[in-house]
Write an enzyme that holds these catalytic residues in place. Structure first.
Site, short mmCIF file in Angstrom:
data_model
loop_
_atom_site.label_atom_id
_atom_site.label_comp_id
_atom_site.label_asym_id
_atom_site.label_seq_id
_atom_site.Cartn_x
_atom_site.Cartn_y
_atom_site.Cartn_z
N GLU A 190 0.94 -1.19 0.02
CA GLU A 190 -0.21 -0.17 0.10
C GLU A 190 0.74 1.07 0.16
O GLU A 190 1.62 1.37 0.91
CB GLU A 190 -1.03 -0.11 1.25
CG GLU A 190 -1.89 -1.27 1.21
CD GLU A 190 -2.36 -1.36 2.78
OE1 GLU A 190 -2.23 -0.45 3.50
OE2 GLU A 190 -3.08 -2.46 2.80
N LEU B 285 -5.86 -1.68 -0.52
CA LEU B 285 -5.85 -1.80 0.93
C LEU B 285 -6.39 -3.09 1.31
O LEU B 285 -7.48 -3.16 1.91
CB LEU B 285 -6.50 -0.52 1.81
CG LEU B 285 -6.24 0.67 1.25
CD1 LEU B 285 -6.72 1.86 2.12
CD2 LEU B 285 -4.68 0.91 1.40
N GLU C 222 -4.58 -6.42 2.85
CA GLU C 222 -3.45 -7.29 3.22
C GLU C 222 -3.26 -8.79 3.09
O GLU C 222 -2.27 -9.49 2.59
CB GLU C 222 -3.20 -6.81 4.83
CG GLU C 222 -2.58 -5.48 5.22
CD GLU C 222 -3.50 -4.62 5.29
OE1 GLU C 222 -3.32 -3.63 5.12
OE2 GLU C 222 -4.75 -5.19 5.02
N GLN D 124 2.05 -1.80 5.97
CA GLN D 124 2.15 -0.64 6.59
C GLN D 124 2.55 -0.64 7.86
O GLN D 124 3.42 0.10 8.42
CB GLN D 124 1.04 0.32 6.30
CG GLN D 124 1.01 0.82 4.74
CD GLN D 124 0.10 1.83 4.53
OE1 GLN D 124 -0.94 2.26 5.49
NE2 GLN D 124 0.34 2.81 3.63
N PHE D 125 1.98 -1.38 8.82
CA PHE D 125 2.07 -1.68 10.22
C PHE D 125 1.86 -3.04 10.46
O PHE D 125 0.96 -3.62 10.24
CB PHE D 125 1.40 -0.67 11.03
CG PHE D 125 1.30 1.13 10.94
CD1 PHE D 125 2.65 1.64 11.77
CD2 PHE D 125 0.87 1.19 9.87
CE1 PHE D 125 2.67 2.79 11.35
CE2 PHE D 125 1.02 2.86 9.85
CZ PHE D 125 1.95 3.56 10.59
N PRO E 72 -5.19 -9.48 9.25
CA PRO E 72 -6.23 -10.04 8.40
C PRO E 72 -5.37 -10.94 7.20
O PRO E 72 -6.09 -11.85 6.55
CB PRO E 72 -6.60 -8.77 7.32
CG PRO E 72 -6.49 -7.76 8.36
CD PRO E 72 -5.30 -8.00 9.21
N HIS F 163 -1.23 0.57 15.53
CA HIS F 163 0.06 1.07 14.85
C HIS F 163 1.34 0.72 15.52
O HIS F 163 2.12 0.81 15.05
CB HIS F 163 -0.25 2.52 14.39
CG HIS F 163 -1.07 2.85 13.52
ND1 HIS F 163 -2.68 2.76 13.70
CD2 HIS F 163 -1.13 3.47 12.13
CE1 HIS F 163 -3.20 3.34 12.50
NE2 HIS F 163 -2.19 3.81 11.60
#
Length: 332
Positions: free
Chosen positions: A29, A58, A60, A82-83, A89, A129
Site C-alpha cells: 500500500e 488496501l 493485506e 504498512q504496520f 487479516p 499501529h
C-alpha cells in the site's frame, strides 16, 4: 561507506536487490508514488517502474496471497505491510499457505518472499499501529522472523532475507528508523540470519533484547553500572526464528544471570521462549531466576499512557539489580 539511518539502509538494500535481480518486485500500500508511509521505498518506482514497484489495494490478505503466487512461480516478491498489526487479516495466508508450501508440495515449491512491516511503539501512533506481536509469527514453523536494531544489520539482514529460499518476515522497529546513524558499506553484503550479536560484553548479568529495545538495554546496563557497579552483557538476538540458542547459552554460562527485555505483553511473550532456552541449556549456570522486563498484559495504550507502558532504562536497571540481589530461599 555511507553514514545512514536504519530506514536509509533499508532503502539502499531494496535498491540493490532490484538492480541485481529482475525477479525482485516490491508491492504494498502506497509503496510506489508515495514511497511508503515511512518513505522506505521513496524513489524506487520512478527508478524501476510500476511493474517492479507497485501500489496495491488496501487488502493485506490479497497482498500476501498475491506474493505467494508470485513466489512459487519464480519471482521474489517483497511485500510491505504498512504496520505489523495490519497483518492480522493476512495471518491465515501466512500460516495456512506461505509457511507450508515447501512441506505441502514435498519440496517441489518454495516461497522465496519477504514481508516487511514496521512494528512497536514510541511514535505516538493510533490504535493498531504500535503492536509488537512478533511472537505469534515466530511460533509458526516455516516462517523466519528477523528484527534488526542497527542500520548495518538492517541492510545486511534484509539482503540475506531476499536471498533466502524460504519466506522471511522482516520486522522493522519504527521507533529507531531515524534515531541515529552509522557507517554502512555501500555495496552488497549480508548478515547471516539466525546469529545473535554481542553488543556489549559484561561479566555479571546478560540482557537479551531485539529491535528498538536494544538501545534501551544499553541504557539500562549503563545505569546499572553507574549506580551499582554491575558489569552487564547485552545481546541483540537479531533473529527470533531461527533463534541463536548457542549465543544465549554461552552468555548465560559466562554471567550466571539474565534479564529478557521486550515491549510486547509479558504473558506468553517471546521472552518466555528465551527463559525456556536458558533452562534447557544453561540451568546449572544460573545464580538467580531469569528476570523479564516487558510491556504489560493490555492492548497497547493511546498517547497519554504510552511512556508508562514502554519498558525504559530504569525498569531494565531494576531487573538487573533484582537478578544480582537474588538469594536462594528469599521467595520461600
Amino acid at each position: 561507506m555511507a553514514n545512514t539511518t536504519l530506514i536509509g539502509a533499508i532503502t539502499d538494500a531494496l535498491r540493490i536487490a532490484l538492480q541485481q535481480d529482475e525477479r525482485v518486485i516490491i508491492l504494498g500500500e502506497d509503496v510506489g508514488k508515495n514511497g511508503g508511509v515511512f518513505r522506505a521505498t521513496e524513489g524506487l518506482q520512478e527508478e524501476f517502474g510500476e511493474t517492479r514497484v507497485m501500489d496495491t489495494p488496501l487488502a493485506e490478505a490479497a497482498i500476501i496471497g498475491a506474493s505467494i503466487g508470485l513466489a512459487v512461480n519464480g519471482m521474489i516478491p517483497i511485500a510491505e505491510i504498512q504496520f505489523l498489526a495490519f497483518a492480522y487479516p493476512a495471518y491465515e495466508q501466512l500460516v495456512s499457505h506461505v509457511s507450508r508450501i515447501r512441506m505441502r508440495s514435498q519440496g517441489r515449491f518454495s516461497a522465496p518472499m519477504v514481508v516487511r512491516a514496521p512494528y512497536g511503539g514510541g511514535i505516538r501512533a493510533p490504535e493498531l499501529h504500535c503492536d509488537s506481536p512478533e511472537v505469534i509469527f515466530a511460533h509458526v514453523p516455516g516462517l523466519k522472523v528477523v528484527v534488526p536494531a542497527t542500520p548495518y544489520d538492517a541492510k545486511g539482514l534484509l539482503l540475506a532475507a531476499i536471498a533466502d529460499p524460504d519466506p522471511v518476515l522482516f520486522f522493522e522497529p519504527m521507533r529507531i528508523y531515524r534515531s541515529f546513524r552509522e557507517e554502512v558499506p555501500e555495496g552488497y553484503y549480508t548478515v547471516p540470519i539466525g546469529k545473535a550479536r554481542v553488543v556489549q560484553e559484561g561479566t555479571d548479568c546478560t540482557v537479551f533484547a531485539w529491535g528498538a529495545m536494544v538501545p534501551v538495554a544499553l541504557q539500562g546496563a549503563d545505569l546499572a553500572r553507574k549506580q551499582h557497579g554491575i558489569s552487564v552483557e547485552v545481546i541483540d538476538l537479531r533473529s527470533l526464528s531461527p533463534l541463536d540458542r548457542d549465543a544465549i547459552r554461552d552468555s548465560v554460562m559466562k554471567t550466571g544471570r539474565a534479564v529478557v527485555l521486550h515491549e510486547a505483553p509479558r504473558h506468553a511473550g517471546f521472552g518466555a521462549e528465551i527463559v525456556a532456552t536458558i533452562n534447557d541449556l544453561a540451568l546449572d549456570a544460573l545464580m538467580a531466576p531469569v528476570m523479564r522486563v516487558t510491556g504489560y498484559d493490555t492492548p497497547y495504550p493511546l498517547f497519554a499512557l504510552e511512556d508508562a507502558y514502554m519498558p525504559d532504562a530504569a525498569r531494565v536497571a531494576e531487573g538487573i539489580v533484582q537478578a544480582m540481589n537474588y538469594e536462594i530461599g528469599a521467595r520461600l
